[in-house]
Design a protein around this motif. Structure first.
Motif, PDB file in Angstrom:
ATOM      1  N   PRO A 105      -4.086   1.636   4.626  1.00 17.54           N
ATOM      2  CA  PRO A 105      -5.512   1.987   4.666  1.00 17.54           C
ATOM      3  C   PRO A 105      -6.343   1.363   3.544  1.00 17.54           C
ATOM      4  N   PHE A 106      -5.688   0.893   2.492  1.00 13.77           N
ATOM      5  CA  PHE A 106      -6.408   0.270   1.379  1.00 13.77           C
ATOM      6  C   PHE A 106      -6.588  -1.237   1.581  1.00 13.77           C
ATOM      7  N   ALA A 107      -6.206  -1.762   2.759  1.00 17.68           N
ATOM      8  CA  ALA A 107      -6.291  -3.201   3.013  1.00 17.68           C
ATOM      9  C   ALA A 107      -7.717  -3.752   2.898  1.00 17.68           C
ATOM     10  N   PRO A 108      -8.733  -3.095   3.463  1.00 15.56           N
ATOM     11  CA  PRO A 108     -10.085  -3.640   3.314  1.00 15.56           C
ATOM     12  C   PRO A 108     -10.523  -3.762   1.858  1.00 15.56           C
ATOM     13  N   ALA A 109     -10.194  -2.760   1.045  1.00 14.55           N
ATOM     14  CA  ALA A 109     -10.543  -2.823  -0.378  1.00 14.55           C
ATOM     15  C   ALA A 109      -9.806  -3.963  -1.062  1.00 14.55           C
ATOM     16  N   LEU A 131       7.335   8.787  -0.627  1.00 14.32           N
ATOM     17  CA  LEU A 131       7.048   9.496  -1.872  1.00 14.32           C
ATOM     18  C   LEU A 131       7.102   8.590  -3.090  1.00 14.32           C
ATOM     19  N   TRP A 132       8.262   7.920  -3.288  1.00 18.73           N
ATOM     20  CA  TRP A 132       8.436   7.171  -4.531  1.00 18.73           C
ATOM     21  C   TRP A 132       7.620   5.879  -4.549  1.00 18.73           C
ATOM     22  N   PHE A 133       7.659   5.127  -3.459  1.00 17.54           N
ATOM     23  CA  PHE A 133       6.948   3.850  -3.433  1.00 17.54           C
ATOM     24  C   PHE A 133       5.469   4.028  -3.072  1.00 17.54           C
ATOM     25  N   GLY A 134       5.164   4.921  -2.137  1.00 15.68           N
ATOM     26  CA  GLY A 134       3.791   5.080  -1.697  1.00 15.68           C
ATOM     27  C   GLY A 134       2.988   6.034  -2.557  1.00 15.68           C
ATOM     28  N   VAL A 135       3.281   7.324  -2.455  1.00 20.46           N
ATOM     29  CA  VAL A 135       2.501   8.353  -3.151  1.00 20.46           C
ATOM     30  C   VAL A 135       2.548   8.150  -4.665  1.00 20.46           C
ATOM     31  N   TYR A 136       3.710   7.868  -5.210  1.00 18.34           N
ATOM     32  CA  TYR A 136       3.844   7.720  -6.665  1.00 18.34           C
ATOM     33  C   TYR A 136       2.929   6.630  -7.206  1.00 18.34           C
ATOM     34  N   ASN A 137       2.935   5.450  -6.592  1.00 23.09           N
ATOM     35  CA  ASN A 137       2.138   4.341  -7.092  1.00 23.09           C
ATOM     36  C   ASN A 137       0.641   4.639  -7.039  1.00 23.09           C
ATOM     37  N   VAL A 138       0.172   5.144  -5.905  1.00 23.93           N
ATOM     38  CA  VAL A 138      -1.258   5.419  -5.767  1.00 23.93           C
ATOM     39  C   VAL A 138      -1.677   6.534  -6.727  1.00 23.93           C
ATOM     40  N   ALA A 139      -0.888   7.611  -6.792  1.00 26.55           N
ATOM     41  CA  ALA A 139      -1.244   8.740  -7.649  1.00 26.55           C
ATOM     42  C   ALA A 139      -1.270   8.342  -9.125  1.00 26.55           C
ATOM     43  N   LEU A 140      -0.263   7.579  -9.560  1.00 24.91           N
ATOM     44  CA  LEU A 140      -0.210   7.183 -10.968  1.00 24.91           C
ATOM     45  C   LEU A 140      -1.339   6.217 -11.315  1.00 24.91           C
ATOM     46  N   ASN A 141      -1.590   5.242 -10.455  1.00 21.02           N
ATOM     47  CA  ASN A 141      -2.674   4.289 -10.723  1.00 21.02           C
ATOM     48  C   ASN A 141      -4.025   4.997 -10.834  1.00 21.02           C
ATOM     49  N   THR A 162      -8.156  -3.720 -14.270  1.00 22.59           N
ATOM     50  CA  THR A 162      -9.559  -3.971 -14.596  1.00 22.59           C
ATOM     51  C   THR A 162     -10.331  -4.537 -13.409  1.00 22.59           C
ATOM     52  N   GLU A 163      -9.623  -5.120 -12.435  1.00 23.11           N
ATOM     53  CA  GLU A 163     -10.297  -5.739 -11.293  1.00 23.11           C
ATOM     54  C   GLU A 163      -9.809  -5.215  -9.950  1.00 23.11           C
ATOM     55  N   PHE A 164      -8.754  -4.397  -9.955  1.00 23.62           N
ATOM     56  CA  PHE A 164      -8.228  -3.839  -8.703  1.00 23.62           C
ATOM     57  C   PHE A 164      -8.245  -2.318  -8.768  1.00 23.62           C
ATOM     58  N   SER A 165      -8.649  -1.680  -7.685  1.00 30.84           N
ATOM     59  CA  SER A 165      -8.603  -0.222  -7.597  1.00 30.84           C
ATOM     60  C   SER A 165      -7.162   0.238  -7.399  1.00 30.84           C
ATOM     61  N   ALA A 166      -6.943   1.550  -7.545  1.00 35.08           N
ATOM     62  CA  ALA A 166      -5.582   2.089  -7.502  1.00 35.08           C
ATOM     63  C   ALA A 166      -4.873   1.800  -6.181  1.00 35.08           C
ATOM     64  N   GLY A 167      -5.546   2.069  -5.054  1.00 34.59           N
ATOM     65  CA  GLY A 167      -4.922   1.858  -3.753  1.00 34.59           C
ATOM     66  C   GLY A 167      -4.694   0.400  -3.443  1.00 34.59           C
ATOM     67  N   ALA A 168      -5.680  -0.442  -3.751  1.00 35.31           N
ATOM     68  CA  ALA A 168      -5.548  -1.875  -3.479  1.00 35.31           C
ATOM     69  C   ALA A 168      -4.424  -2.483  -4.310  1.00 35.31           C
ATOM     70  N   LEU A 169      -4.322  -2.073  -5.575  1.00 37.38           N
ATOM     71  CA  LEU A 169      -3.252  -2.594  -6.433  1.00 37.38           C
ATOM     72  C   LEU A 169      -1.884  -2.163  -5.910  1.00 37.38           C
ATOM     73  N   SER A 170      -1.780  -0.926  -5.439  1.00 35.11           N
ATOM     74  CA  SER A 170      -0.509  -0.439  -4.884  1.00 35.11           C
ATOM     75  C   SER A 170      -0.114  -1.237  -3.645  1.00 35.11           C
TER      76      SER A 170
END
Length: 304
Positions: free
Chosen positions: A209-213, A90-100, A37-45
């Motif tokens: 790359p999601f660090a600023p967010a 794939l599993w830790f990076g792409v999976y988390n961002v894609a699912l979120n 509710t307060e974090f975007s997908a990339g920032a949360l990952s």
């Protein structure tokens, strides 16, 4: 190729570790509902993987006195790095961002059905690529459990599926499956905690790359939401992926893949307890099928 034969003590340890993983991964759905509710997908990952990497590294490098020398960490060889990079990316990076991101576009039921293509993909990839074959009880259990997931998804789906959300869920499922199959060979040569830490660290680097967010969203997030993120990093990520690797090292990738079909069932129970989300009768029936399929797949088969 000779299939893995599990000794009774190893089966007991693997079953216990798998049960911990299922519980923690199911609880992550509750945590993500709050944190999302307060974090975007990339920032949360990035927050989840970055803090998880720090916690795993602290546990790995601060080794208590008295630990046998044979249990000490070993640095991966050159041949291990391609598999580690694939698993982490794939599993830790792409999976988390894609699912979120997918869960912002699809309802939970549709997302659950699509993401849980992964265990069937794991069974197929492990049978073909790792020489595990296709034991009858594994195939039957996987199909029964997948039918349960379809029932759960049908009971909670709104019937509206955005195309980009579907693509993201399928991307997450494929990334998940390939990540598991690349992780399995590493566990025969490296400690489970080390493999988990390295893969988690690679995933965190991918999400930089999601660090600023993340910085902006942390400033505006409430204290309770930040604690949910800490929980995600410490338990479903750091501990959950370590117990997963521990169990995967002691059993086949196909069997462990089918075991995660129990995650939606536990997630339904936790959602009922903590989010007041009352499951439908169809969802309960699907949960029963999932558990039945997992039970069938976990039955020890003949060694080959």
């Amino acid at each position: 190729m000779t299939a893995l034969v599990e000794a009774p003590p190893q089966r007991g340890l693997a079953t216990g570790a798998a049960a911990v993983t299922v519980l923690l991964w199911a609880s992550s759905f509750v945590a993500i509902r709050h944190a999302g509710t307060e974090f975007s997908a990339g920032a949360l990952s990035l927050a989840r993987l970055g803090l998880g990497s720090v916690l795993l590294g602290a546990l790995l490098f601060v080794r208590p006195r008295g630990v046998p020398r044979r249990a000490a960490r070993r640095w991966p060889g050159k041949g291990d790095w391609p598999l580690l990079l694939a698993c982490g990316l794939l599993w830790f990076g792409v999976y988390n961002v894609a699912l979120n991101e997918a869960e912002r576009r699809l309802d939970a039921g549709t997302a659950a059905m699509l993401v849980h293509i992964a265990p069937l993909l794991i069974a197929v990839l492990a049978g073909l690529g790792l020489g595990e074959g296709f034991p009858r009880q594994l195939v039957l259990g996987g199909l029964i459990a997948f039918a349960g997931v379809v029932l759960i998804g049908t009971s909670t789906s709104t019937g509206r599926a955005e195309t980009w959300g579907v693509v993201l869920c399928v991307t997450a499922a494929v990334s998940y499956a390939v990540g598991v199959v690349t992780q399995k060979p590493l566990l025969s040569r490296l400690p489970a905690a080390e493999v988990t830490w390295l893969a988690c660290t690679i995933g965190a680097v991918v999400c930089l790359p999601f660090a600023p967010a993340l910085v902006d969203e942390v400033r505006s997030a409430s204290g309770s939401t930040i604690w949910w993120v800490v929980y995600l990093a410490a338990f479903p990520t750091a501990l959950g992926f370590t117990t997963w690797a521990f169990a995967l090292r002691r059993t086949s990738a196909g069997r462990m893949g089918v075991t995660v079909y129990a995650v939606p069932v536990v997630a339904i129970i936790l959602g009922w307890l903590f989010l007041s989300e009352t499951p439908t009768l169809l969802a309960l029936a699907g949960g029963a099928l999932c558990l039945a399929g997992v039970a069938v797949s976990r039955r020890p088969g003949r060694s080959r």
